[in-house]
Write an enzyme that holds these catalytic residues in place. Structure first.
Site, PDB file in Angstrom:
ATOM      1  N   HIS A 236      31.318  41.370  49.727  1.00 40.81           N
ATOM      2  CA  HIS A 236      32.478  42.226  49.481  1.00 40.81           C
ATOM      3  C   HIS A 236      32.301  43.557  50.217  1.00 40.81           C
ATOM      4  O   HIS A 236      33.226  44.078  50.830  1.00 40.81           O
ATOM      5  CB  HIS A 236      32.636  42.477  47.974  1.00 40.81           C
ATOM      6  CG  HIS A 236      33.666  43.505  47.650  1.00 40.81           C
ATOM      7  ND1 HIS A 236      35.014  43.240  47.674  1.00 40.81           N
ATOM      8  CD2 HIS A 236      33.541  44.807  47.323  1.00 40.81           C
ATOM      9  CE1 HIS A 236      35.681  44.343  47.358  1.00 40.81           C
ATOM     10  NE2 HIS A 236      34.807  45.311  47.142  1.00 40.81           N
TER      11      HIS A 236
ATOM     12  N   ARG B 272      36.268  35.161  52.565  1.00 41.18           N
ATOM     13  CA  ARG B 272      35.435  36.330  52.882  1.00 41.18           C
ATOM     14  C   ARG B 272      34.032  35.804  53.159  1.00 41.18           C
ATOM     15  O   ARG B 272      33.267  35.548  52.234  1.00 41.18           O
ATOM     16  CB  ARG B 272      35.458  37.288  51.688  1.00 41.18           C
ATOM     17  CG  ARG B 272      34.938  38.673  51.997  1.00 41.18           C
ATOM     18  CD  ARG B 272      34.705  39.443  50.720  1.00 41.18           C
ATOM     19  NE  ARG B 272      33.512  38.958  50.071  1.00 41.18           N
ATOM     20  CZ  ARG B 272      33.353  38.825  48.762  1.00 41.18           C
ATOM     21  NH1 ARG B 272      34.321  39.120  47.924  1.00 41.18           N
ATOM     22  NH2 ARG B 272      32.217  38.383  48.257  1.00 41.18           N
TER      23      ARG B 272
ATOM     24  N   TYR C 140      26.991  35.160  42.780  1.00 45.38           N
ATOM     25  CA  TYR C 140      28.165  34.522  42.176  1.00 45.38           C
ATOM     26  C   TYR C 140      28.779  33.378  42.995  1.00 45.38           C
ATOM     27  O   TYR C 140      29.797  32.827  42.618  1.00 45.38           O
ATOM     28  CB  TYR C 140      29.247  35.571  41.851  1.00 45.38           C
ATOM     29  CG  TYR C 140      29.668  36.416  43.046  1.00 45.38           C
ATOM     30  CD1 TYR C 140      30.608  35.960  43.963  1.00 45.38           C
ATOM     31  CD2 TYR C 140      29.122  37.683  43.252  1.00 45.38           C
ATOM     32  CE1 TYR C 140      30.992  36.730  45.043  1.00 45.38           C
ATOM     33  CE2 TYR C 140      29.495  38.469  44.339  1.00 45.38           C
ATOM     34  CZ  TYR C 140      30.429  37.986  45.224  1.00 45.38           C
ATOM     35  OH  TYR C 140      30.799  38.753  46.297  1.00 45.38           O
TER      36      TYR C 140
HETATM   37  C1  LIG Z   1      42.304  49.983  40.214  1.00 45.78           C
HETATM   38  C2  LIG Z   1      40.968  49.553  40.730  1.00 45.78           C
HETATM   39  N1  LIG Z   1      40.175  48.762  39.991  1.00 45.78           N
HETATM   40  C3  LIG Z   1      38.979  48.379  40.460  1.00 45.78           C
HETATM   41  C4  LIG Z   1      38.540  48.786  41.685  1.00 45.78           C
HETATM   42  C5  LIG Z   1      37.182  48.312  42.227  1.00 45.78           C
HETATM   43  N2  LIG Z   1      37.453  47.335  43.280  1.00 45.78           N
HETATM   44  C6  LIG Z   1      37.396  47.656  44.584  1.00 45.78           C
HETATM   45  S1  LIG Z   1      37.769  46.384  45.571  1.00 45.78           S
HETATM   46  C7  LIG Z   1      37.999  45.349  44.269  1.00 45.78           C
HETATM   47  C8  LIG Z   1      38.366  43.902  44.475  1.00 45.78           C
HETATM   48  C9  LIG Z   1      39.636  43.706  45.208  1.00 45.78           C
HETATM   49  O1  LIG Z   1      39.765  42.348  45.479  1.00 45.78           O
HETATM   50  P1  LIG Z   1      40.941  41.791  46.360  1.00 45.78           P
HETATM   51  O2  LIG Z   1      42.201  42.514  46.032  1.00 45.78           O
HETATM   52  O3  LIG Z   1      40.951  40.325  46.223  1.00 45.78           O
HETATM   53  O4  LIG Z   1      40.557  42.219  47.844  1.00 45.78           O
HETATM   54  P2  LIG Z   1      39.271  41.842  48.709  1.00 45.78           P
HETATM   55  O5  LIG Z   1      38.247  42.920  48.446  1.00 45.78           O
HETATM   56  O6  LIG Z   1      38.801  40.504  48.288  1.00 45.78           O
HETATM   57  O7  LIG Z   1      39.699  41.886  50.121  1.00 45.78           O
HETATM   58  C10 LIG Z   1      37.774  46.012  43.076  1.00 45.78           C
HETATM   59  C11 LIG Z   1      37.876  45.388  41.736  1.00 45.78           C
HETATM   60  C12 LIG Z   1      39.390  49.630  42.430  1.00 45.78           C
HETATM   61  N3  LIG Z   1      39.071  50.057  43.654  1.00 45.78           N
HETATM   62  N4  LIG Z   1      40.610  49.983  41.944  1.00 45.78           N
END
Ligand SMILES: Cc1ncc(C[n+]2csc(CCOP(=O)(O)OP(=O)(O)O)c2C)c(N)n1
Length: 359
Positions: free
Chosen positions: A262, A258, A271
């Site tokens: 985010h 990425r 981080y």
């Molecule tokens: C159940 C839940 N917990 C926390 C969140 C907050 N949240 C949104 S995106 C994210 C990270 C997701 O990371 P990843 O699956 O690696 O996808 P990326 O964003 O890196 O593409 C989090 C913790 C959420 N949307 N849903």
């Protein structure tokens, strides 16, 4: 199970792999155009959020090869279950740029009538299911749709996109287990972009990688260079053929990065080190594919600058149209809950209308 990450085109844009799919020039150009359109879209949406013209945006900079290459391997009748960072797959499938901007602005032309969180793309007519905010929820939905297709006897395949963070959710486990036991025609496509917001991959899992988890569920697992669009296309095509011919699901782990934040609400300098970002910039999937095309004599400076001008103009036009569209009406917020509006909703609607008039 292959232990090595599949790569076809290296960082210098060279390929001497027997696995090069040798796509026709027009198809290679289509893939490259989609990548450039996606990057131009991302650049503009980030700028718009910074200008206060939209509330939130989650860019996909650096991950274009992973989602465009995989979506390209499927047929139009196959169903996509996106996460929220697959803008290029949406564009490739045919969602218009104006539709994407309308969704981000939540205007009256948004298919979700302004009710979704940002980046929740979808289009029923293009077999793309709208995503929702809780991480990982789309994974079992893709299995359910695949099972429905299988029971009906049609040959549809489904593909669920998710990040490395979603592999720690319960949805990932139940979906992979069920799909493997019942041989659901599903592709589990993990875009391992090294982070789940601020959580790095080594804090996400204790296993060697994501792909090896497939073994525990009794399905094929494969790791691919997610910044190499041709390699991504090849592994997804193989998974698509397996699924369509009754061979069951596949877990694909695309190794990518990425490159941006985010989301516009995130500050990645808190981080991760800049040197790390710089080292991944050298692996930029768009740069790599451009070099590949140039090395094969299929692309040059003129084509490059014309394409960027065209893509930026198309994005500008989409923004102009989407910003000119009105917001959804207050009334629309209360529609679609029940076939007939309940007395409680009618009361709330009346309150909303009254408070609007008194403002
Ligand atoms: C159940 C839940 N917990 C926390 C969140 C907050 N949240 C949104 S995106 C994210 C990270 C997701 O990371 P990843 O699956 O690696 O996808 P990326 O964003 O890196 O593409 C989090 C913790 C959420 N949307 N849903």
């Amino acid at each position: 199970m292959p232990t090595e990450m599949l790569q076809i085109v290296n960082e210098e844009g060279k390929s001497d792999s027997k696995l090069d799919p040798d796509l026709p020039q027009s198809e290679l150009h289509k893939l490259y155009r989609t990548m450039v359109y996606t990057r131009a879209f991302d650049n503009r949406m980030i700028a718009m959020q910074r200008q206060g013209r939209m509330s939130f945006y989650a860019p996909c900079v650096g991950e274009e090869a992973a989602h465009i290459g995989s979506a390209y391997a499927l047929k139009p009748e196959d169903w996509l279950f996106p996460q929220y960072r697959e803008q290029g797959a949406m564009i490739l499938r045919g969602i218009s740029l104006e539709q994407l901007v309308s969704s981000l602005l939540g205007n009256r032309n948004d298919a979700n009538k302004g009710r979704s969180f940002a980046n929740a793309w979808g289009d029923r007519s293009l077999n793309i299911v709208h995503s929702s905010a809780p991480v990982g929820t789309q994974i079992p939905l893709a299995v359910g749709a695949a099972m429905a297709a299988k029971l009906r006897g049609d040959k549809t395949v489904t593909l669920a996109y998710f990040g490395d963070g979603a592999t720690s959710s319960g949805y990932f486990h139940v979906a992979l287990n069920f799909a493997s036991v019942f041989k659901a025609p599903t592709i589990f496509f993990c875009k391992n972009n090294q982070y789940a917001v601020s959580v790095p991959i080594h804090r996400q899992l204790a296993s060697k990688n994501v792909a090896v988890k497939a073994a525990a569920y009794g399905m094929e697992g494969v790791q691919v260079d997610g910044n190499d669009i041709l390699a991504v296309y090849c592994v997804t095509k193989e998974a698509e053929e397996r699924a369509r011919s009754g061979g069951g699901p596949t877990l694909i782990e695309a190794i990518t990065y990425r490159m941006g934040a985010h989301s516009t609400a995130d500050d990645p300098t808190r981080y991760r080190r800049q040197e790390e970002v710089e080292s991944w910039k050298k692996k930029d999937p768009i740069k790599r594919f451009r070099l590949y095309l140039e090395n094969r004599g299929l692309w040059g400076e003129k084509e490059e600058s014309d394409l960027w001008t065209e893509a930026e103009n198309m994005v500008s036009e989409a923004v102009r149209r989407a910003e000119a569209a009105p917001l959804p009406t207050v009334e629309s917020m209360f529609e679609d809950v029940y076939k007939e509006m309940s007395p409680a909703l009618k009361e709330q609607l009346q309150d909303a209308l009254t408070s609007r008039e008194s403002r």
